[in-house]
Design an enzyme around this catalytic site. Structure first.
Site, mmCIF file in Angstrom:
data_model
loop_
_atom_site.group_PDB
_atom_site.id
_atom_site.type_symbol
_atom_site.label_atom_id
_atom_site.label_comp_id
_atom_site.label_asym_id
_atom_site.label_seq_id
_atom_site.Cartn_x
_atom_site.Cartn_y
_atom_site.Cartn_z
ATOM 1 N N ILE A 102 0.664 -1.143 0.119
ATOM 2 C CA ILE A 102 0.071 0.100 -0.077
ATOM 3 C C ILE A 102 0.801 1.252 -0.083
ATOM 4 C CG2 ILE A 102 -0.288 0.122 2.474
ATOM 5 C CD1 ILE A 102 -2.895 0.966 -0.118
ATOM 6 N N GLU A 160 -7.310 -1.900 5.879
ATOM 7 C CA GLU A 160 -6.984 -2.586 7.134
ATOM 8 C C GLU A 160 -5.919 -3.525 7.205
ATOM 9 O OE1 GLU A 160 -7.852 -5.951 6.667
ATOM 10 O OE2 GLU A 160 -8.393 -5.392 4.570
ATOM 11 N N GLY A 302 -5.944 -6.690 1.067
ATOM 12 C CA GLY A 302 -6.327 -5.880 2.031
ATOM 13 C C GLY A 302 -5.470 -4.637 1.921
ATOM 14 N N GLU A 303 -5.385 -4.102 2.898
ATOM 15 C CA GLU A 303 -4.781 -2.857 3.070
ATOM 16 C C GLU A 303 -4.887 -1.538 2.423
ATOM 17 O OE1 GLU A 303 -0.429 -3.481 1.823
ATOM 18 O OE2 GLU A 303 -0.261 -5.371 3.272
ATOM 19 N N GLY A 304 -6.285 -1.777 1.678
ATOM 20 C CA GLY A 304 -6.558 -0.667 0.949
ATOM 21 C C GLY A 304 -6.119 -0.851 -0.567
#
Length: 338
Positions: A102, A160, A302-304
């Protein structure tokens, strides 16, 4: 005064709406650009969406913000993850040092980036045994998200990190949308078929224990959710009230958004689905909320990260909408020949 869930119920009952004047201005400009009508497809829809929710024309994507929330989950005691909870702490350090995927995507697309660790030393309770959070803890996490948006942000991505949170997202999805653990459990970070079955059984146990709250989405969040998921929900709702469009990320972020959707079906009108992940429940959850993803790349990090990648598409929409010449400017005939 400490925040309470009732305050967030009030916000959900009095949502801001799209600015129809600026949306119509975008539609009007699109009609005179040097291209056949509709030829830029979803880019045209994105430009109108941005302009309407930002309340300005032309729209912008100059100050995107990415914020990642991290939390730990007591339900990990049930053996539902392939990794220990220490990895959450280690990944927060990686985010802070710029080493995660990210971080690279934020740099690539000119987005600000921050990570907020939410009481990692104090995991939520195991939702098969008790509510994951007290009402005060849930409201506090919602408030952390609400207060996370920077001044001047023109589009938001929330992400997240939290070992075990695909189980939590699946439990929320089942509670909000219906079904059993088997309908929503997936591999997450890579558990086996046996592990997926274990996750499904744990979800069913949580649904059974908290059956009495299943008519209230915010109580579902409190009893089955996690701090990072509540924070994402708070940030998405805050963005709505501040006229900031949002790109949704994968399964866990979308489960956070689903809490708002079930409380008010108009709550996600300011949100676009950045992508559909490889986690099986994500596609089903997007369909339940009538959200079409911009990208489908088999991602499940995830992580955006998927939503951050979709910033490139949004930037393309803004660039074409604002930078193209009109037929009049270019001296091109807008009329079709007979």
């Amino acid at each position: 005064m400490a925040p309470s869930l009732s305050e967030f119920h009030k916000e959900l009952s009095s949502l801001t709406t799209m600015n129809q004047t600026t949306a119509k201005a975008a539609i009007a400009r699109d009609a005179v650009l040097t291209k056949p009508a509709g030829s830029l497809g979803e880019l045209e829809t994105l430009a109108t969406w941005l302009s309407g929710w930002q309340g300005k024309h032309p729209p912008s994507c100059d100050r995107p913000q990415i914020v990642v929330f991290a939390g730990n989950h007591g339900v990990c005691d049930q053996g539902i993850s392939a990794f220990p909870q220490e990895v959450t702490v280690q990944m927060v350090a990686n985010f802070e040092h710029g080493g995660a995927a990210i971080n690279q995507l934020a740099l690539a697309f000119g987005a600000s980036f921050s990570v907020q660790a939410l009481e990692l030393e104090n995991p939520t309770a195991d939702f098969t045994q008790a509510p994951a959070m007290s009402e005060a803890e849930c409201a506090e996490a919602l408030s952390a998200g609400w207060n996370s948006i920077d001044k001047g942000t023109d589009i938001l991505v929330v992400g997240e990190m939290g070992i075990g949170n695909t189980t939590v997202a699946a439990a929320l999805s089942a509670a909000l949308m219906g079904g059993t653990g088997a309908d929503w459990a997936g591999p997450g970070t890579g558990v086996s078929a046996e592990g997926i079955n274990r996750k499904a059984a744990v979800i069913d146990a949580g649904l059974s224990r908290h059956e009495s709250v299943l008519d209230d989405p915010l109580r579902i969040l409190q009893c089955l959710g996690g701090r990072e998921i509540a924070a994402m929900a708070g940030a998405i709702l805050s963005a709505r009230q501040k006229h900031i469009p949002v790109l949704l990320d994968g399964f866990v972020a979308t489960a956070a958004a689903a809490v708002l959707f079930k409380a008010n079906e108009q709550a996600l009108d300011h949100c676009y689905a950045g992508h559909v992940s490889a986690e099986p429940g994500h596609k089903k959850l997007l369909q339940a909320m009538n959200k079409e993803p911009l990208l489908s790349l088999g991602m499940r990090l995830g992580e955006g990260s998927g939503a951050a990648l979709a910033l490139a598409i949004v930037k393309g929409a803004v660039a074409t909408h604002t930078g193209m010449a009109s037929f009049a400017d270019a001296g091109v005939s807008a009329e079709k020949p007979d």
